[in-house]
Design an enzyme around this catalytic site. Sequence first.
Site, PDB file in Angstrom:
ATOM      1  NE  ARG A  36     -10.527  -9.351  -5.994  1.00  0.00           N
ATOM      2  CZ  ARG A  36     -10.188  -8.419  -5.133  1.00  0.00           C
ATOM      3  NH1 ARG A  36      -8.928  -8.120  -4.936  1.00  0.00           N
ATOM      4  NH2 ARG A  36     -11.111  -7.755  -4.461  1.00  0.00           N
TER       5      ARG A  36
ATOM      6  CD  GLU B 268      -4.436   6.566   4.028  1.00  0.00           C
ATOM      7  OE1 GLU B 268      -5.604   6.244   4.324  1.00  0.00           O
ATOM      8  OE2 GLU B 268      -3.917   6.300   2.948  1.00  0.00           O
TER       9      GLU B 268
ATOM     10  CE  LYS C  25      -4.298  -1.627   1.637  1.00  0.00           C
ATOM     11  NZ  LYS C  25      -4.987  -2.029   2.860  1.00  0.00           N
TER      12      LYS C  25
ATOM     13  CG  HIS D 275     -13.164  -4.142   6.097  1.00  0.00           C
ATOM     14  ND1 HIS D 275     -13.245  -2.800   5.821  1.00  0.00           N
ATOM     15  CD2 HIS D 275     -12.796  -4.234   7.384  1.00  0.00           C
ATOM     16  CE1 HIS D 275     -12.927  -2.121   6.908  1.00  0.00           C
ATOM     17  NE2 HIS D 275     -12.655  -2.959   7.866  1.00  0.00           N
TER      18      HIS D 275
HETATM   19  C1  MV4 Z   1     -10.022   4.492   5.250  1.00  0.00           C
HETATM   20  C2  MV4 Z   1     -11.246   4.960   5.755  1.00  0.00           C
HETATM   21  C3  MV4 Z   1     -11.315   6.274   6.157  1.00  0.00           C
HETATM   22  N1  MV4 Z   1     -10.220   7.069   6.073  1.00  0.00           N
HETATM   23  N2  MV4 Z   1      -8.966   5.327   5.172  1.00  0.00           N
HETATM   24  C4  MV4 Z   1     -11.241  -0.095   4.880  1.00  0.00           C
HETATM   25  C5  MV4 Z   1     -10.568  -1.204   4.134  1.00  0.00           C
HETATM   26  C6  MV4 Z   1      -9.288  -0.644   3.658  1.00  0.00           C
HETATM   27  N3  MV4 Z   1      -9.008  -1.103   2.336  1.00  0.00           N
HETATM   28  C7  MV4 Z   1      -9.440   0.833   3.734  1.00  0.00           C
HETATM   29  N4  MV4 Z   1     -10.591   1.114   4.513  1.00  0.00           N
HETATM   30  C8  MV4 Z   1     -10.877   2.355   4.912  1.00  0.00           C
HETATM   31  N5  MV4 Z   1      -9.860   3.246   4.831  1.00  0.00           N
HETATM   32  C9  MV4 Z   1      -9.084   6.577   5.573  1.00  0.00           C
HETATM   33  N6  MV4 Z   1      -8.020   7.386   5.486  1.00  0.00           N
HETATM   34  C10 MV4 Z   1     -12.320   4.070   5.821  1.00  0.00           C
HETATM   35  C11 MV4 Z   1     -12.138   2.765   5.393  1.00  0.00           C
HETATM   36  C12 MV4 Z   1     -13.277   1.908   5.491  1.00  0.00           C
HETATM   37  C13 MV4 Z   1     -13.880   1.371   4.337  1.00  0.00           C
HETATM   38  C14 MV4 Z   1     -13.398   1.602   3.047  1.00  0.00           C
HETATM   39  C15 MV4 Z   1     -14.010   1.059   1.951  1.00  0.00           C
HETATM   40  C16 MV4 Z   1     -15.132   0.248   2.095  1.00  0.00           C
HETATM   41  C17 MV4 Z   1     -15.610   0.000   3.349  1.00  0.00           C
HETATM   42  C18 MV4 Z   1     -15.002   0.542   4.483  1.00  0.00           C
HETATM   43  C19 MV4 Z   1     -15.524   0.287   5.744  1.00  0.00           C
HETATM   44  C20 MV4 Z   1     -14.926   0.812   6.851  1.00  0.00           C
HETATM   45  C21 MV4 Z   1     -13.794   1.614   6.726  1.00  0.00           C
END
Ligand code: MV4
Length: 491
Positions: free
Chosen positions: A293, A202, A118, A237
């Site tokens: 994918r 972040e 990442k 997720h």
């Molecule tokens: C975040 C966020 C808020 N702010 N990053 C969740 C999985 C991972 N791939 C990244 N995720 C998140 N990153 C920042 N800076 C909120 C999430 C997140 C989320 C993102 C996409 C789809 C569902 C989610 C559910 C909870 C939190």
Amino acid sequence: MKYFEKLLIANRGEIAIRIMRACRELDIDTVAIYSDADKNALHVKYADEAFHVGEAHPSKSYLNMERILDIAKKSGAEAIHPGYGFLAENYRFAKLCLDENVIFVGPRWKTIKAAGSKIDSKQMMKDNAVPVIPGTEGGIRTISEAKKVALEIGYPVIVKASAGGGGIGMQIVQDEKTLEDAIAASQRIAQSAFGDATVFIEKYLIQPRHIEFQVLADEHGNAVHLYERECSIQRRHQKLVEEAPCSIMTPELRSRMAQSALKVVEASGYTNAGTVEFLYSNGNYYFMEMNTRLQVEHTITEFITGVDIVKQQLAIAAGETLPFEQKDLSIRGHAIECRINAEDPTNNFSADPGKIVRYRSPGGPGIRIDSGIHMGYTISPIYDSMIAKLCAWDSTRDDAIKRMRRAISEYIILGVKTTLPLHYAIMNNQQFVNGNTHTHFLQEEHILNTLERYTRDEETRMQTLAGSFQQGKKVAAISAAVNLYLQQKKD
Ligand code: MV4
């Protein structure tokens, strides 16, 4: 013109069948692999040839790289499609295929490897003027540096694992007091889950939307995007509902995000099908990660663009040039996907494997179902609980929602608990109908709390109906449950 004579599908369930369907239309012979648990699975029956790959546990079968390559050679398959999950984003497997002269249907192994970090992929995007969420440059080295960055970007912040996925090791931090502990916790989880303790910080975005762009790139430098999907409705997720296009998209925002998505493709030397994930919040979007994918939800993109993404993957892997340019593509209508899982949405989505004793799937205009199950099939507790993808298309979002409600009410699955009642509730939720979705939609709308009260009633009704089933009664059972839900929301 045949892309391949024979393709091995290193997967199971609905996605294995989806890939074989493309092969059948392309006159490519298919080779299935199956574990001890999948001897009677539909993907085995669908394939032209099938080989036993090992014991039920994935590490002994669908993840057994050497054995899968042996089967490819023994059967004479020139290429392997990994589907999603299992080996799909394992760069070692992609490299092993290359070393063994078998074509891996996907991007180059180095691209898969790069997308796995990442921190590195975020840095690459930043260098290419793709917006990224403000935070630390690279991994955290010292606590004092972390505190300085957090203060600059402002709390709340989020600590993430560089090797992470699925939210593993993520920690939300509200103030400086808890930052050090959160970093330590994240590092510990990252080390044990991924063998890499690197974490970064972040700015935490509150209730963002998850918007992703589907891309296709051939091996001759041509790339297109197939527009966006919104996948905000999820739990732990795991996505539950996806739609295309995104309801709040404007031509201006789409053009900027698509340009960024194609920048990602160009910067990473990407080939084959991929997805560029963004978080969207308050009019801004930020690159989050690249998925290398074929995704579960590729179906809805196929609905709105008319492009068969799997066929394009095979063409690209065979060295073909993309048959269209961006100007040839457009969006037609609106599509929604509901993931039907064998699990209990009223009990923390606990898996509910078992035998399907009644099964009838919906049909009619604008409906697509991708599934690996059937009447009498026994869902194994060993694999993922997703048993079907129900997709609805219509010319507008409102009509697609109505069509999805109609399709859900036609769906009969008895013997296991499923997410169907939850989907019916979501399709009737006013915020969803208004297009107000975000990543905390389910918690915020209290759909799960309310669902518990009426699903028990419906359960009882379904049990009673199981003996002498009548379609009309099933529809009545679901509607009654949903009416109860809607009434309780008003109270
Ligand atoms: C975040 C966020 C808020 N702010 N990053 C969740 C999985 C991972 N791939 C990244 N995720 C998140 N990153 C920042 N800076 C909120 C999430 C997140 C989320 C993102 C996409 C789809 C569902 C989610 C559910 C909870 C939190």
